[in-house]
Design an enzyme around this catalytic site. Structure first.
Site, PDB file in Angstrom:
ATOM      1  N   SER A 338       0.852  -1.195   0.000  1.00 24.81           N
ATOM      2  CA  SER A 338       0.000   0.000   0.000  1.00 24.81           C
ATOM      3  C   SER A 338       0.879   1.233   0.000  1.00 24.81           C
ATOM      4  O   SER A 338       2.088   1.149   0.180  1.00 24.81           O
ATOM      5  CB  SER A 338      -0.927   0.008   1.218  1.00 24.81           C
ATOM      6  N   CYS A 339       0.245   2.387  -0.211  1.00 27.52           N
ATOM      7  CA  CYS A 339       0.997   3.650  -0.169  1.00 27.52           C
ATOM      8  C   CYS A 339      -0.009   4.737   0.184  1.00 27.52           C
ATOM      9  O   CYS A 339      -0.889   4.505   1.003  1.00 27.52           O
ATOM     10  CB  CYS A 339       1.691   3.893  -1.502  1.00 27.52           C
ATOM     11  N   GLY A 340       0.088   5.916  -0.411  1.00 30.50           N
ATOM     12  CA  GLY A 340      -0.859   6.983  -0.081  1.00 30.50           C
ATOM     13  C   GLY A 340      -2.169   6.824  -0.828  1.00 30.50           C
ATOM     14  O   GLY A 340      -3.246   6.805  -0.235  1.00 30.50           O
TER      15      GLY A 340
END
Ligand code: SAH
Length: 652
Positions: A338-340
């Site tokens: 995941s990330c932003g």
């Protein structure tokens, strides 16, 4: 990131020829990354193949041999060397005119970079490339940025771009490898495995000396707008033209917010976060406004940049395996990335074989779900779990049953008993750190003074403050009495309050311009302030004694004690993430994001925040928060200097 001579020479070699992968990566990636094969042409119906099955054929990468000439790679399809998610600029150049190779410019930039990828595409792109709009080809019903579109919408948009299932797709971006990986993942999500990322992207293409087109053909521009029209039509429920691209959704390649939340408990997947370490640690603000800092409990951080070399080309698999292992990630177990907003997570998915990416906005995971510790070294999966244990079951509803009431009473009694055993001195209330008093007061004064001026002006308003959990009156004496005409103290431990009274309210002070007036011997959870009496309610090093629900009730009630324009100041220790429960005095040190979440729930707005500087390293970082009851205007005053709220830095 590896930067040894060895790794540099490896990546230099790889830049001219697809790298050999380690056996670990190869074994897993064989399931997911379609291998290159001898034959260049891609047959029809590739979407019939699930991503777990190796299609028989695919485009053949060409690479420059070490001696410099071009040669076709004719490795067998089971050769690990070709289970690569990327192709080189040389390969693309050699295959660019193949009718069933489609090239997509999927450039996308962070909002603060203020770059317009479509304009840049029109100025320079790989000849024949079409523009793929990451923001546009997205779920139009979601408020979150570029969420995955529906199958129907994706199919309509991709068909409008003139892409067929038989096509092999090469995606690139203007940075090297960034958003291209997201589009690679999207095609795979919809069952199309004949997709590769151009290693090093447009910069590498240029560096290799290949031409760029400097204006898009009318046809290419028409296709981009046709794709965006198609998306709109689908979401409005209108009919779209016939589809040339059939989708086959691959649910195993995506996880929802709910699934990620559940994973916090089950840890079925190893969760890897691709954001920078500073964002992961919550030591810098998120680039998008209003998004809390921190990370999903139990997740690990491998910043996406660590997947790349200095030319923004994907590092060889063996180096990346090492990097994953250093972080304690086993490639034998499933991974979520995941990330932003689901862009750079896909870059990690290029090399984390189970390659499940998460399409959700980080902020959706609540701060209270962050894991924490107690001072005896015990871990809690979340604050909820800790409170449940300390105060009884969640459905206790505060006072609804005897067992819960007893547990809450015990919680507070233990805290008060601890403080009753502490000497009424500076060292006593500051846990042996009496010498930080001066630094503390200076920091508070520098925070408070401009606020007083901004909120109350220079007029002759008589000011009143409340010192909460005042202990021996240290804050009142050294800070509040210098700025307020009247100060009240509230403190549950009687020998502290008596010490304060003796020092601060001798008879001869009765008519002084600045004086301590009322001394309330009650805990904060039972305190109800006089309506509209205070300009400032100061809460320092005591709110950790209150569980979340009492924290919320206290601030909600205490608001009525504020005069117009009045505000709270909370000055407290902060945990780097989650929380730390102190078993000795029954207090909890909350993280910055935990505090902010609670403030929000209290209906308070953060007006300003600042870090206390100059405390000994071994102490928790201390933060000051000024909180107001009405939403602050976007600019506080036009004094030149930026005075707007800027999330502060939490020292780690
Ligand atoms: N604010 C003071 C004292 C800090 S020590 C200062 O900065 O010098 C923590 C204080 O919190 C102690 O005085 C302790 O008695 C008080 N305290 C403990 N439980 C409390 C509660 N439930 N409500 C308010 N104060 C509490």
């Amino acid at each position: 990131m590896a930067s040894s001579l060895l790794s540099r020479s490896l990546s230099a070699l790889r830049s001219i020829c697809p790298p050999a992968s380690s056996s670990t990566i190869a074994a897993d990636s064989a399931k997911l990354f379609m291998p290159f094969s001898k034959r260049r042409r891609v047959p029809n119906g590739i979407s019939r193949f699930s991503s777990l099955v190796r299609p028989a054929v695919g485009p053949t990468p060409r690479c420059r041999s070490a001696s410099g000439g071009l040669r076709t790679v004719v490795s067998a399809i089971h050769s690990a060397a070709h289970h690569e998610p990327v192709v080189s600029a040389d390969w693309l150049h050699a295959n660019l005119r193949e009718p069933d190779v489609k090239v997509l410019d999927a450039s996308w930039y962070m909002p603060d970079e203020q770059r317009n990828p479509f304009q840049e595409y029109q100025v320079a792109h790989i000849p024949g490339a079409l523009f793929f709009d990451v923001d546009g080809i997205s779920d139009q019903t979601s408020k979150l940025p570029h969420m995955l579109p529906s199958e129907e919408a994706f199919s309509a948009a991709v068909s409008a771009l003139g892409i067929y299932n038989k096509d092999g797709i090469v995606v690139y971006d203007g940075k090297g490898i960034f958003s291209a990986a997201r589009v690679w993942w999207m095609f795979r999500m919809f069952g199309h495995n004949n997709v590769w990322v151009l290693d090093g992207g447009l910069p590498q293409w240029r560096a290799s000396g290949y031409d760029v087109e400097s204006s898009a053909s009318g046809d290419a521009v028409l296709k981009v707008s046709a794709a965006s029209e198609a998306i709109e039509k689908v979401y409005r429920g209108h009919l779209v033209g016939s589809s040339t691209f059939e989708t086959k959704f691959q649910p195993h390649l995506i996880r929802t917010l709910e699934q990620v939340k559940a994973n916090i408990e089950t840890q079925e997947y190893q969760h890897i976060d691709a954001r920078s370490k500073a964002r992961f640690d919550g030591t810098v603000p998120e680039p998008r406004k209003g998004i809390r800092s921190g990370h999903v409990p139990g997740s690990k951080c491998i910043p996406f940049a660590q997947m790349l070399d200095s030319s923004n080309m994907l590092l060889p698999a063996n180096e990346l395996v090492k990097r994953f292992e250093e972080e304690g990630i086993s490639l034998d177990r499933p991974v979520i990335t995941s990330c932003g907003t689901g862009v750079t997570a896909c870059l990690l998915a290029l090399r984390s074989p189970p390659a499940v990416a998460v399409d959700f906005e980080f902020s959706s995971v609540e701060a209270m779900d962050a894991a924490g510790l107690d001072t005896e070294g015990r871990g809690f999966a979340s604050a909820r779990e800790m409170w449940k244990e300390e105060l009884g079951s969640e459905d206790c509803g505060g006072e609804s049953n005897d067992a819960c009431r007893a547990k809450r009473r015990d919680w507070y009694q233990k805290g008060i008993a601890y403080w009753q055993g502490v000497e009424a001195s500076m060292d006593g209330v500051l846990g042996g750190y009496g010498h930080v008093n001066d630094t503390d007061v200076k920091g508070s004064e520098a925070f408070l003074k401009p606020l007083l001026l901004e909120r109350f002006g220079t007029g002759s308003r008589r000011l009143a403050a409340l010192d909460c959990g005042s202990g021996i009156g240290r804050v009142t004496k050294n800070l509040l009495l210098r700025h307020f005409n009247e100060v009240d103290l509230v403190e549950p431990v009687s020998h502290f309050l008596e010490a304060a009274r003796e020092k601060l309210a001798p008879e001869d002070q009765k008519f002084s311009e600045h004086r301590a007036v009322n001394f309330y011997c009650v805990p904060l959870q039972e305190f109800m302030p006089q309506v509209g009496r205070y300009d400032v309610i100061w809460v320092q090093w005591c709110i950790g004694q209150l569980p979340d629900d009492d924290f919320l009730s206290f601030f909600k009630q205490a608001k009525v004690g504020l005069k117009p324009n009045g505000f709270f100041v909370v000055k407290e220790n902060t945990a780097r993430t989650g929380f730390v429960l102190d078993k000795e005095d029954n207090s909890v040190t909350r993280s910055d994001s935990y505090f902010k979440e609670l403030f929000k729930q209290c209906g308070l707005f953060l007006y300003r925040t600042k870090d206390q500087k100059g405390f000994p390293e071994e102490l928790f970082p201390v933060k000051m928060y000024a909180l107001v009851t009405d939403k602050p205007k976007s600019t506080n005053s036009g004094k030149g200097k930026s005075r707007r709220y800027k999330p502060g830095v939490i020292k780690s």
